[in-house]
Design an enzyme around this catalytic site. Sequence first.
Site, short mmCIF file in Angstrom:
data_model
loop_
_atom_site.label_atom_id
_atom_site.label_comp_id
_atom_site.label_asym_id
_atom_site.label_seq_id
_atom_site.Cartn_x
_atom_site.Cartn_y
_atom_site.Cartn_z
N HIS A 152 53.20 -7.76 120.75
CA HIS A 152 52.71 -6.78 119.78
C HIS A 152 53.79 -5.79 119.38
CE1 HIS A 152 52.48 -3.61 122.86
NE2 HIS A 152 51.96 -4.52 123.67
N CYS A 199 52.74 -7.01 128.84
CA CYS A 199 52.84 -7.54 127.48
C CYS A 199 54.28 -7.54 127.00
CB CYS A 199 51.99 -6.72 126.53
SG CYS A 199 50.22 -7.09 126.61
#
Length: 328
Positions: free
Chosen positions: A129, A145
């Site tokens: 992201h 992440c």
Amino acid sequence: MKKTCFSLFALTLATSALANTGATSLLPDVSPVSEGYHVVISVTQQRLFLYKNGQIEKVYPITVGKALTQTTLGEHKIGAKAFNPTWHIPKSIQKERNDGVKSIPPGSKNPLGPVFVRLGDPKLGLGIHGTNAPSSVPGVRSHGCVRMKSPDALEFAKTVTTGSPASVIYQLASLNEDANKNLWLAAYRDPYNKKNLDTAALRKSIAAWSKAHGKNINSKRVDAILKNRTGASNCLTCAKGEKLKTPLKSIAWTSGSAAFSKPKVVPKPAPVQDQVLPAGSEIEIDAGDSVPNSAASAITAPANKAASAPTYPAQSIPSGSEPTELLF
């Protein structure tokens, strides 16, 4: 305490050194699929390598999970994409924040940036992201992440296709031949303390390449590169003043070979329609430090009100802004 502080200081230096090695990163020893896209995430290099039809197409700087919340290594698939996501804050993090906020809508305060791309099984709680803190990329500091600068994240999300293979690797060295037929070596720090550098295979590969090309390589220079592990690209065969010249070819050093890393021949994949969720879809990720890579996560469709969330262009992200918590 002193030892811990020193380790963190050393890791910070390593990250800075890696970030300043220039725009060209040496390629890892991998076998991307011969058809379609293949995402390779190198934890030690803090780079995402995007291959298409077996050839490198783009390299992006990234931030990966820190030692306590490591990015899960292994083979994954690219999943659903959520543009302009709403971050639904897990209860555990709501408790940490203690500010009564349960979600953050799309916009400059959202730590997910303008897009979230699922990485692997949703149970892993992983994604690729953007960020509202561009200065935090590259690095080793997320909760698992893979974080990209938002313009890069948007470009990546619009390019890669749902279902594409994604490999998260941990190689402590890269060995490449450049367009001038010179041999280049880089050695990286070990943020997860895996101590998995096969120096015997690496030296065997260097020796085999040297013999095949009739070039002498200073073993003491190799020793120094492996000892310092700055992440910088070092030429082992260059004449004075020669610079790294692309395109690069990765040497299959993990097997001790002087041959190039070869794509993995696979059948041409059937056309796959991208899984793109409605704008404003809620992303819930609980990746707290106490339980690395184990908490569940979910992507849910937005309520009707959120479905009409405004677009979030990359250029609107304030430069250098930091979120309250760097949670991913």
